[in-house]
Design a protein around this motif. Structure first.
Motif, short mmCIF file in Angstrom:
data_model
loop_
_atom_site.label_atom_id
_atom_site.label_comp_id
_atom_site.label_asym_id
_atom_site.label_seq_id
_atom_site.Cartn_x
_atom_site.Cartn_y
_atom_site.Cartn_z
N ARG A 25 0.82 -1.22 0.00
CA ARG A 25 0.00 0.00 0.00
C ARG A 25 0.85 1.26 0.00
N GLY A 26 2.12 1.12 0.21
CA GLY A 26 2.99 2.29 0.21
C GLY A 26 4.41 1.90 0.53
N LEU A 27 5.30 2.88 0.46
CA LEU A 27 6.72 2.70 0.76
C LEU A 27 7.14 3.76 1.76
N VAL A 28 7.78 3.33 2.85
CA VAL A 28 8.34 4.24 3.84
C VAL A 28 9.85 4.08 3.84
N VAL A 29 10.56 5.20 3.72
CA VAL A 29 12.02 5.18 3.84
C VAL A 29 12.35 5.62 5.26
N TRP A 30 12.91 4.68 6.03
CA TRP A 30 13.19 4.92 7.45
C TRP A 30 14.51 4.29 7.83
N ASN A 31 15.31 5.05 8.55
CA ASN A 31 16.58 4.53 9.04
C ASN A 31 16.61 4.58 10.56
N PRO A 32 16.87 3.45 11.22
CA PRO A 32 16.87 3.44 12.69
C PRO A 32 17.95 4.34 13.24
N GLY A 33 17.63 5.03 14.32
CA GLY A 33 18.59 5.96 14.90
C GLY A 33 18.72 7.22 14.05
N GLU A 34 19.78 7.92 14.23
CA GLU A 34 20.02 9.15 13.49
C GLU A 34 21.42 9.10 12.89
#
Length: 801
Positions: free
Chosen positions: A529-538
């Motif tokens: 249903r969608g794409l999320v670009v996420w990186n754990p931490g900073e």
């Protein structure tokens, strides 16, 4: 279940803490009224008005943008007590005097609404003592809430009940602090200085005692106990200066006055050097002098023997610094303990002192070992909590070392380690943190984390060593290589959105990351249903991977880099025109290519402390991944909504943002800079960003997401280039930018304006991107750009040539 909605907050006391707590409330769009005494001269609200005005000037800034100060409503206790009836939360934050606080409570109690929570912000006074004499109707709604300074930036808030506080009150307040103000809440017992200051100030006292024992100066101690030890870079004594030496002395005196029977009580006095500084009015940063003093650009340290300031040029010895670089905690601590170097002996001593202290006092001050570790991480900038470090280094081995030092009389107290340290469940499991929970000595069990509903929004809560939760190993892997992992959560209701995470250092965008993200868009269109670009931490992303680009250029020249540059631009367009919604889940820095990637997604869900900017001029380049194309299109879109305004009125801002590498100081400022849009959510708790991003993607999909039209837009052309260049000339001639910065700025102006074309001519994204590529490639061959690239790779800092 009933909702607890905070419609308005009252803060009593417009001092440093009160004003900044009020500031952070308006950051979070919570209306706030700030009280103080009526002024003796001028406007009655003069004290509060001065405090509000000062918020605009402070650094680090307590406000997301200075204009938010106008949203704080000023009030005084003489005329405005009726306003308290409008408030669902009242926070008292006046000076740390028990009698003053009691007097204020008597004055305001009858005006506080019948459902409002009443909390005192104190760094260590007894909440139970403060509650004495309080009206029975208010007593169940009273508790302690200890914000750490500065409230905007410090994640920790301690929540302290009395025996009369209703549990539901604490739950409501914890939910508000967690999700609305974005804090990490630790529940502390009502003991002097609670958890953070109790352990943290003992650590500072230990450092002062052990530094004197081993003959170390303040600058050496700070270098040893800062970033090298995995703690806040300000180290020990500089942290004291920042907090304020008078504040520090107050917290020490609280321990001295109220803990006479403590096994460490002999060391709870104000050290003579600290008392001497306070007597001289040297209170640290706020007075310009403390343990350290700035003289021009030089930093001086106090030499207590001479009673004067001398150059602060002491550093950690190279041999000790090498020990601290060892990633194996057990080997690192053993090397410090075994070394004969006084700096290493000092470090082992302060760590050992803390291990003994937290073990002896855990049952007194906290519910679980988890509370102690989070208090030290969130309140004192420690990368790893003391119990975590102990456990990582080998629980029983370290316990044996500590016991040996106690027996040898090397420790600050002869108090033995509690029996639970060396026998029973903790010893058997190898530490206090397990997948089942953290050790609660009072209950004699491992206690799981809070199950309050607010924490359902935190898919990955703040991790603890020993719990075994690794975000990039969680969920179900769809595709993985050395650069990216494409995966889904295994939680029902959140498992239909594809997540893309980078595995590169600082989450930089390498050619392999670009390929992985192109694959992610294809897979998302096929099955999700969608794409999320996420990186754990900073950070979210520090931008392009220079370590990958420079070798390509050096071996194959421009021709080797050109295909990668074009592929990166193709990725941006795929993200923008994907047939499913794409969402960037932002936290920390999103710079250069990281900023470009985020602006090409359909939406951005940003943590409040997200810092976005196109910073390529710092390495002698221009934004080449579509960043200037985005700004040109954005300016044209804004002008279309205000056709009476010239295009340059909108384009000028964007040109100078890119030419001067401006970075937002908050997500709110990023919205004003155009990197976030009005419909991009801003989330205050960093651990809620992934949840909010997935829900955003699902919502867009469920409301009939369609990719935007590929529409042409107007360009400023040669007239715009001339106008922008004239201003750049003024900046260069005024000494604000270098000659090479001027060249880069002129190149940015040419691209943003669409090149040497007629003003108002229509262009498309491909046209501007082609200009970006051409300029980007030409700059790679320039010696000054190569100097900047190499300088950044070697030092991590921009070169001004």
């Amino acid at each position: 279940m009933s909702n607890f909605i905070v419609r308005k907050v009252a803060v009593l006391g417009a001092g440093v803490m009160g004003a900044q707590i009020a500031a952070h409330c308006v950051n979070a769009k919570v209306p706030v009224v700030l009280f103080d005494l009526p002024a003796k001269e001028g406007p009655k609200n003069g004290i509060v008005l001065k405090a509000i005005d000062n918020l605009r000037k402070l650094s680090p800034a307590p406000l997301a943008v200075p204009e938010l100060a106008a949203l704080i409503e000023p009030a005084n206790y003489e005329d405005d007590l009726a306003k308290l009836k409008e408030c669902d939360l009242v926070i008292e934050a006046i000076a740390e005097r028990m009698d003053w606080k009691h007097d204020l409570y008597a004055k305001v109690a009858s005006a506080i609404g019948p459902q409002a929570i009443f909390a005192t912000n104190t760094s260590g006074l007894s909440i139970t003592e403060l509650s004495k004499g309080m009206a029975p109707a208010l007593l169940p709604r009273f508790c302690g809430v200890h914000f750490f300074n500065p409230p905007r930036y410090m994640h920790l808030v301690e929540l302290i009940p009395t025996a009369h506080t209703e549990p539901a009150i604490l739950d409501r307040l914890e939910a508000f602090l967690t999700t609305v103000l974005g804090k990490g809440v630790v529940r502390a017992k009502d003991t002097p200085n609670f958890i953070g200051n109790r352990v943290g100030v003992f650590g500072l006292l230990s450092a002062m005692i052990e530094a004197e024992r081993f003959g170390l100066t303040y600058d050496v101690v700070d270098d040893l106990t800062g970033a090298k030890l995995g703690r806040a870079k300000s180290g020990t004594f500089r942290t004291g200066d920042v907090v304020g030496l008078d504040t520090l002395a107050h917290v020490i005196k609280t321990m001295e006055d109220y803990l006479p029977d403590d096994p460490f009580a002999a060391h709870y006095g104000t050290p003579p050097v600290l008392a001497g500084l306070i007597k001289q009015g040297a209170l640290g940063q706020k007075t310009g002098a403390g343990f350290f003093r700035k003289q021009g650009k030089a930093i001086l340290r106090l030499d207590p023997a001479k009673g004067e300031y001398v150059p602060a040029d002491g550093k950690a010895d190279d041999a000790v610094a090498r020990i601290l670089k060892n990633k194996d905690a057990g080997q690192r601590l053993q090397a410090l303990r075994d070394s004969e170097h006084p700096q290493a002996q000092f470090l082992w001593a302060i760590l050992r002192d803390t291990f003994q202290y937290i073990a002896v006092h855990l049952a007194d001050i906290a519910g679980t070992a988890r509370d102690v570790d989070f208090a030290m991480r969130w309140g004192f900038g420690q990368g790893v909590g003391p119990f975590e470090l102990w456990q990582q280094a080998g629980w029983l081995k370290v316990a044996e070392w500590v016991q040996a030092d106690i027996a040898a009389g090397k420790t600050l107290s002869s108090a033995p380690l509690p029996a639970w340290v060396t026998s029973g469940p903790v010893a058997e499991r190898g530490g206090v943190h397990t997948p089942e929970g953290s050790w609660n000595p009072a209950a004699g069990r491992f206690e799981p984390r809070s199950s309050l509903p607010v924490y359902a929004r935190q898919i990955f809560r703040a991790p603890l060593a020993g719990e075994g939760i690794v975000p990039l190993a969680a969920g179900k892997t769809v595709f993985e290589d050395e650069a990216v992992r494409l995966w889904t959560l295994d939680r029902t209701g959140l498992d239909d959105v594809l997540i893309a995470s980078f595995k590169t250092k600082m989450h930089t965008i390498s050619p392999a990351v670009t390929l992985g993200l192109l694959r992610a868009v294809d897979l998302a269109e096929e099955s999700y249903r969608g794409l999320v670009v996420w990186n754990p931490g900073e950070p979210f992303s520090a931008g392009a991977d220079l370590q990958a680009i420079v070798p390509l250029f050096m071996s194959g020249g421009v021709q080797a880099v050109a295909p990668e540059e074009e592929r990166l631009q193709q990725l941006m367009l795929r993200l923008r025109y994907a047939q499913v919604p794409t969402v960037a889940a932002l936290a920390g820095m999103a710079l250069g290519g990281g900023c470009e990637l985020s602006v090409y997604c359909a939406r951005r869900v940003a943590h409040f402390e997200t810092y976005l900017g196109l910073v390529e001029v710092g390495v002698g380049l221009i934004p080449g991944g579509g960043g200037l194309t985005y700004l040109a299109r954005r300016a044209a879109q804004e002008r279309a909504l205000a056709p009476d305004m010239p295009l340059m009125a909108f384009l000028k801002k964007y040109a100078f943002q890119a030419a001067t590498a401006q970075v937002s100081k908050s997500a709110v400022e990023a919205r004003r800079m155009g990197y976030l849009l009005d419909d991009d959510p801003i989330v205050f708790n960093v651990h809620e960003v992934l949840y909010a991003a997935i829900r955003e993607a699902q919502s867009l999909h469920d409301t009939g997401w369609r990719a935007p039209w590929k529409a042409p837009f107007a360009a400023a052309g040669s007239e715009g280039i001339a106008m922008l260049s004239a201003q750049l000339v003024n900046m260069r001639d005024g000494g604000f930018i270098s000659d090479y910065d001027y060249r880069l700025g002129h190149a940015i102006a040419e691209i943003l304006c669409g090149g040497e074309i007629e003003a108002g001519a229509l262009v498309d994204e491909q046209w501007i991107m082609a200009l970006e590529r051409k300029t980007f490639m030409s700059l790679l061959g320039e010696p000054k750009t190569q100097e900047r690239l190499m300088g950044m790779m070697q030092t991590g800092k921009p070169v001004r040539n």
